[in-house]
Scaffold this active site. Structure first.
Site, PDB file in Angstrom:
ATOM      1  N   SER A 140       0.863  -1.199   0.000  1.00 25.31           N
ATOM      2  CA  SER A 140       0.000   0.000   0.000  1.00 25.31           C
ATOM      3  C   SER A 140       0.887   1.234   0.000  1.00 25.31           C
ATOM      4  CB  SER A 140      -0.870   0.016   1.261  1.00 25.31           C
ATOM      5  OG  SER A 140      -1.448   1.295   1.435  1.00 25.31           O
ATOM      6  N   TYR A 153      -1.136  -1.213  10.314  1.00 20.81           N
ATOM      7  CA  TYR A 153      -1.310  -1.456   8.874  1.00 20.81           C
ATOM      8  C   TYR A 153      -0.073  -0.986   8.094  1.00 20.81           C
ATOM      9  CZ  TYR A 153      -3.653  -1.281   4.277  1.00 20.81           C
ATOM     10  OH  TYR A 153      -3.997  -1.450   2.959  1.00 20.81           O
TER      11      TYR A 153
HETATM   12  N1  LIG Z   1      -8.735  -0.749  -1.766  1.00 19.33           N
HETATM   13  C1  LIG Z   1      -7.708   0.079  -1.586  1.00 19.33           C
HETATM   14  O1  LIG Z   1      -7.825   1.303  -1.773  1.00 19.33           O
HETATM   15  C2  LIG Z   1      -6.366  -0.473  -1.199  1.00 19.33           C
HETATM   16  C3  LIG Z   1      -5.290   0.418  -1.146  1.00 19.33           C
HETATM   17  C4  LIG Z   1      -4.045  -0.067  -0.790  1.00 19.33           C
HETATM   18  C5  LIG Z   1      -3.876  -1.400  -0.498  1.00 19.33           C
HETATM   19  N2  LIG Z   1      -4.935  -2.244  -0.534  1.00 19.33           N
HETATM   20  C6  LIG Z   1      -4.685  -3.647  -0.203  1.00 19.33           C
HETATM   21  O2  LIG Z   1      -5.244  -4.473  -1.206  1.00 19.33           O
HETATM   22  C7  LIG Z   1      -5.637  -5.720  -0.660  1.00 19.33           C
HETATM   23  C8  LIG Z   1      -7.083  -5.999  -1.026  1.00 19.33           C
HETATM   24  O3  LIG Z   1      -7.879  -4.945  -0.527  1.00 19.33           O
HETATM   25  P1  LIG Z   1      -9.433  -4.738  -0.865  1.00 19.33           P
HETATM   26  O4  LIG Z   1      -9.667  -3.294  -1.040  1.00 19.33           O
HETATM   27  O5  LIG Z   1      -9.837  -5.684  -1.956  1.00 19.33           O
HETATM   28  O6  LIG Z   1     -10.080  -5.156   0.537  1.00 19.33           O
HETATM   29  P2  LIG Z   1     -11.273  -6.175   0.833  1.00 19.33           P
HETATM   30  O7  LIG Z   1     -11.580  -5.991   2.273  1.00 19.33           O
HETATM   31  O8  LIG Z   1     -12.357  -6.004  -0.157  1.00 19.33           O
HETATM   32  O9  LIG Z   1     -10.576  -7.593   0.600  1.00 19.33           O
HETATM   33  C9  LIG Z   1      -9.677  -8.179   1.507  1.00 19.33           C
HETATM   34  C10 LIG Z   1      -9.955  -9.662   1.553  1.00 19.33           C
HETATM   35  O10 LIG Z   1      -9.040 -10.257   2.492  1.00 19.33           O
HETATM   36  C11 LIG Z   1      -9.777 -11.237   3.207  1.00 19.33           C
HETATM   37  N3  LIG Z   1      -9.219 -11.485   4.537  1.00 19.33           N
HETATM   38  C12 LIG Z   1      -9.155 -10.604   5.573  1.00 19.33           C
HETATM   39  N4  LIG Z   1      -8.716 -11.236   6.663  1.00 19.33           N
HETATM   40  C13 LIG Z   1      -8.498 -12.532   6.325  1.00 19.33           C
HETATM   41  C14 LIG Z   1      -8.058 -13.678   7.040  1.00 19.33           C
HETATM   42  N5  LIG Z   1      -7.783 -13.633   8.362  1.00 19.33           N
HETATM   43  N6  LIG Z   1      -7.923 -14.848   6.382  1.00 19.33           N
HETATM   44  C15 LIG Z   1      -8.213 -14.924   5.055  1.00 19.33           C
HETATM   45  N7  LIG Z   1      -8.654 -13.873   4.326  1.00 19.33           N
HETATM   46  C16 LIG Z   1      -8.800 -12.687   4.965  1.00 19.33           C
HETATM   47  C17 LIG Z   1     -11.174 -10.648   3.352  1.00 19.33           C
HETATM   48  O11 LIG Z   1     -12.132 -11.657   3.662  1.00 19.33           O
HETATM   49  C18 LIG Z   1     -11.377  -9.980   2.021  1.00 19.33           C
HETATM   50  O12 LIG Z   1     -12.034 -10.807   1.088  1.00 19.33           O
HETATM   51  C19 LIG Z   1      -5.415  -5.604   0.849  1.00 19.33           C
HETATM   52  O13 LIG Z   1      -4.182  -6.201   1.195  1.00 19.33           O
HETATM   53  C20 LIG Z   1      -5.350  -4.108   1.082  1.00 19.33           C
HETATM   54  O14 LIG Z   1      -4.586  -3.791   2.211  1.00 19.33           O
HETATM   55  C21 LIG Z   1      -6.192  -1.806  -0.875  1.00 19.33           C
END
Ligand SMILES: NC(=O)c1ccc[n+]([C@@H]2O[C@H](COP(=O)([O-])OP(=O)(O)OC[C@H]3O[C@@H](n4cnc5c(N)ncnc54)[C@H](O)[C@@H]3O)[C@@H](O)[C@H]2O)c1
Length: 246
Positions: A140, A153
């Site tokens: 991120s 985080y």
């Molecule tokens: N959306 C954004 O703006 C953004 C920005 C920077 C980084 N990210 C990173 O991208 C990745 C995906 O993010 P997203 O926006 O799709 O979020 P999201 O919450 O939609 O998806 C995250 C997924 O991880 C799964 N997860 C969480 N804890 C878990 C566990 N203990 N065991 C197994 N699975 C687990 C959740 O069930 C979920 O399906 C993450 O690592 C997030 O930190 C997202």
């Protein structure tokens, strides 16, 4: 370009906003994909949509025993090794450092960083013996900038970047590349909840002037997973509309 025919991929957090777009993209490029998440509902619906080149496995990555199990089960379902590992699962437990509970620190570090380490370690043996592998960790922008209220985080995402560089150095002689994608603000259920004022504040720091979409992140992943990216390892691709330029 960027075709993945004959390659097997495993995506964690596949039911999530980004995970599901990544899965659709890798399938479209010709890969076979194992979808994993902590509950079955989301990944089973996605599997139905994606068809016979996709498989599901559930497991909670907060449990240290799960990563090894996931890789084993994935290999059984695929009838072959995992060539491409996408460590995408992630969560937040925000709060000011002064008041952050140990359990919120531990959970975020366990799921976002330690599980990625264990999954990478478990998949390396096969990648090394096949002399081909791709590990792509979803970090991120916060892992580079830090962010008030997200000490846990930010540490997990910065840790992913440093860990990837170390894996990359160890694995380069075996033709396994290890890289990160660092998304900025990507449209998600979380950003949908922001009001106009909050959105405008966010956009003021993004030179391109709009939020990213899952497909912007997934395109970089398809590239890093492909043969065309063979000479890139230990790097972080920032997909953030110019929000930070490093
Ligand atoms: N959306 C954004 O703006 C953004 C920005 C920077 C980084 N990210 C990173 O991208 C990745 C995906 O993010 P997203 O926006 O799709 O979020 P999201 O919450 O939609 O998806 C995250 C997924 O991880 C799964 N997860 C969480 N804890 C878990 C566990 N203990 N065991 C197994 N699975 C687990 C959740 O069930 C979920 O399906 C993450 O690592 C997030 O930190 C997202």
């Amino acid at each position: 370009m960027f075709e993945l025919n004959g390659k097997n991929a495993l995506i964690t957090g596949a039911a999530g906003g980004l995970g599901s777009v990544i899965a659709r993209t890798l399938i479209a490029q010709g890969a076979r994909v194992v979808l994993t998440d902590r509950s079955a509902e989301g990944i089973e619906a996605l599997q139905k949509e994606l068809g016979p080149n996709s498989f599901t496995i559930t497991g909670d990555l907060g449990d240290p025993a799960i990563p090894m199990k996931l890789i084993k089960e994935a290999e059984e379902k695929l009838g072959g090794g995992v060539d491409i590992l996408i460590n995408n699962a992630g969560l937040t437990r925000d709060g000011l450092a002064l008041r952050m509970k140990d359990e919120d620190w531990d959970l975020v570090l366990n799921v976002n960083l330690s599980a990625a380490f264990r999954l990478s370690r478990a998949s390396l043996k096969g990648m090394m013996s096949r002399r081909w592998g791709r590990i792509i960790n979803i970090a991120s922008v916060v892992g580079v900038m830090g962010n008030a209220g997200q000490a846990n985080y930010a540490a997990s995402k910065g840790g992913l970047i440093a860990m990837s560089k170390s894996f990359a150095q160890e694995m380069a002689p075996r033709n396994v590349t290890v890289n990160c994608i660092a998304p900025g603000f990507i449209i998600s259920p979380m950003t949908d909840k922001l009001n106009e004022e909050q959105k405008n504040k966010m956009l003021a720091n993004i030179p391109l002037g709009y939020l990213g979409e899952g497909k912007d992140v997934a395109a970089s992943i398809a590239f890093l997973a492909s043969e065309e990216a063979r000479y890139i390892t230990g790097q972080t691709i920032h997909v953030n509309g110019g929000m930070i330029m490093v």
